[in-house]
Enzyme design. Sequence first.
Site, PDB file in Angstrom:
ATOM      1  N   ASP A 100       0.851  -1.188   0.000  1.00 59.40           N
ATOM      2  CA  ASP A 100       0.000   0.000   0.000  1.00 59.40           C
ATOM      3  C   ASP A 100       0.886   1.237   0.000  1.00 59.40           C
ATOM      4  OD1 ASP A 100      -2.870   0.891   0.339  1.00 59.40           O
ATOM      5  OD2 ASP A 100      -2.988  -1.096   1.253  1.00 59.40           O
ATOM      6  N   GLU A 264      -6.522   3.779  -6.110  1.00 60.78           N
ATOM      7  CA  GLU A 264      -7.870   3.872  -5.547  1.00 60.78           C
ATOM      8  C   GLU A 264      -8.494   5.175  -6.044  1.00 60.78           C
ATOM      9  OE1 GLU A 264      -9.867   3.462  -1.114  1.00 60.78           O
ATOM     10  OE2 GLU A 264      -8.045   4.623  -1.363  1.00 60.78           O
ATOM     11  N   HIS A 341     -10.573  -4.483   2.279  1.00 60.98           N
ATOM     12  CA  HIS A 341     -10.554  -4.135   3.699  1.00 60.98           C
ATOM     13  C   HIS A 341     -11.528  -3.028   4.054  1.00 60.98           C
ATOM     14  CE1 HIS A 341      -8.051  -1.243   1.656  1.00 60.98           C
ATOM     15  NE2 HIS A 341      -8.081  -0.464   2.718  1.00 60.98           N
TER      16      HIS A 341
END
Length: 578
Positions: A100, A264, A341
């Site tokens: 990430d 994202e 998540h």
Amino acid sequence: MAISQEPWWKGSVYQIYPASFKDSNNDGIGDINGVIQSLDYIESLGVDILWICPMYESPQIDMGYDIADYKKVYGPYGTLEDMETLISEVHRRGMRIILDLVVNHTSDQHAWFKESRSSKCNPKRNWYIWKLAKYDSQGQRRPPNNWRSNFGGSAWQWDEQTQEYYLHLFCPEQPDLNWDNEQTRKAIYADAMIFWLQKGVNGFRIDTVNMYSKDPEFPDAPITDAAAEWQEAGLTYCNGPRMNEYLSEMNDILAPYNAMSVGECPFTPDRDTVVGYVSSQKKRLNMVFQFDAVDVGQGKVFKYQTEPFAYALRDLKDAVSRTQGLLCGTDGWTTTFIENHDQARSISRFGDDSPRWRERSGKMLSLLFAALSGTLFIYQGQEIGMINMPSSWPIEEYKDVDSCNYYRMVAERSSNDPQQLTQARASLQHLARDHARTPMQWGPSCNGGFTDDSVDPWMRVNPSTAEINVAQQTGSEDSVLAFWRQMLQVRKAHSDVLVHGIFEVVDAANEKVFAFVKHGPRSKALIMCNFSPSYSEMPAYPSMGKKELVIGNVAELQDNGVARGILQPWEGRLYMLS
């Protein structure tokens, strides 16, 4: 270009949430060594890439998405040496690993921000976004604009020491970095990207990738919540004027390492903007996560301000059509996913998590999303059909800052009205991020094999682990786990049509069956999924011709004599057409 020459990142990805995956030292918290110990299991699924959620040094206000040091590892997860071992062991098994990349903001405990807030004259003052206060007609101090944080409340925090506001699009402890400052960007690239690329990381899932460039005027957002002081502002602060410039700079860093990027990308309804980000010719991002499918059924102003199952099947079809449509007539790439998540469990949201149907509906969702084009992302526990936390659990079991803030807001707005609090609980039980964060269910014991049964895990283990766990499913040829493994094999065997094919929805108005055709260069596939607990007719496809059943989640013909043209409850089938 032959399929075999396609970039490596067009495979499948398994996402790991470190705190909840596997606790190797029985302290109640998952860790990197737990991941290392589980690599043979992960490899056995047939995935190509491992994605590790934030494992960096962090105060854990937002579960590691508040980073205090990009070049250090959060102590309870392990050490830098553990990460180096993980990278090496992943590569040894022929897989790749991505991390990430959280660079819209840092923790307020990061050394950069400590300097920035120390004084207005500090050299790093302009590394974050500071603004003077406004004053209303009564002389009361007000924030620079009406933006609402993603977690509720104003997106601006007053700093008493330096008498200015700083921007935080998430928690107050997550101040936004100022990407317009070239020095800041260079430091981000060095610490958060190059440091890990040199250690062998193969790329990044880039958090909130379209928030780095804000409108320099910082205008007020439109009023969409008349009862609130702070307004949803995603469409105002996302996709700012310098986004393409920043993404090109990031790509220039990734390219020499042949590293991948998946961004994202929320609040981006404009297709041309998305295509501009993922165009291979423009060299910005390899792909993005669009949230069309996982946003289905969520509230419009607050995502939890809704009722369970507040959607029609047509809504899901339309959402999938939009993201699949990125491949039609462009040089871009897309993604396929229904869990991560930040989402509740897909069986509980889009299937039926009752004991009777949860396995079958879980397999059907596997068939559907693994048959869609793009890079496939699977979240830990999805492959065994994990479901949401029980409705009987009290609100105290919800740990996520987003869940807690929403419930608190409803309590304050309603003066603790029992009916409204009950509605909030029902919505959280359906949609909260907490459901994805309960520990991985490795076995049937009370702590699910995640940690020793004598230990209190950081988050309570879902009692469904007694029936839904890796150990029991590993020994069954008819399990959700076995089906996922088989589906990944089918996906690879027919990659020209399943991974790369063009999507065409069939009978879009049908509110029970989600049917679509995938068009490849040499073949076509027909997928039928019955989103219903009742028998349903298969929609007609005019150019079906001969069809060969490749995989289904129930036998095509049952002993009760159900006809081939009838789908059983929650049945999914994948045909190859000639």
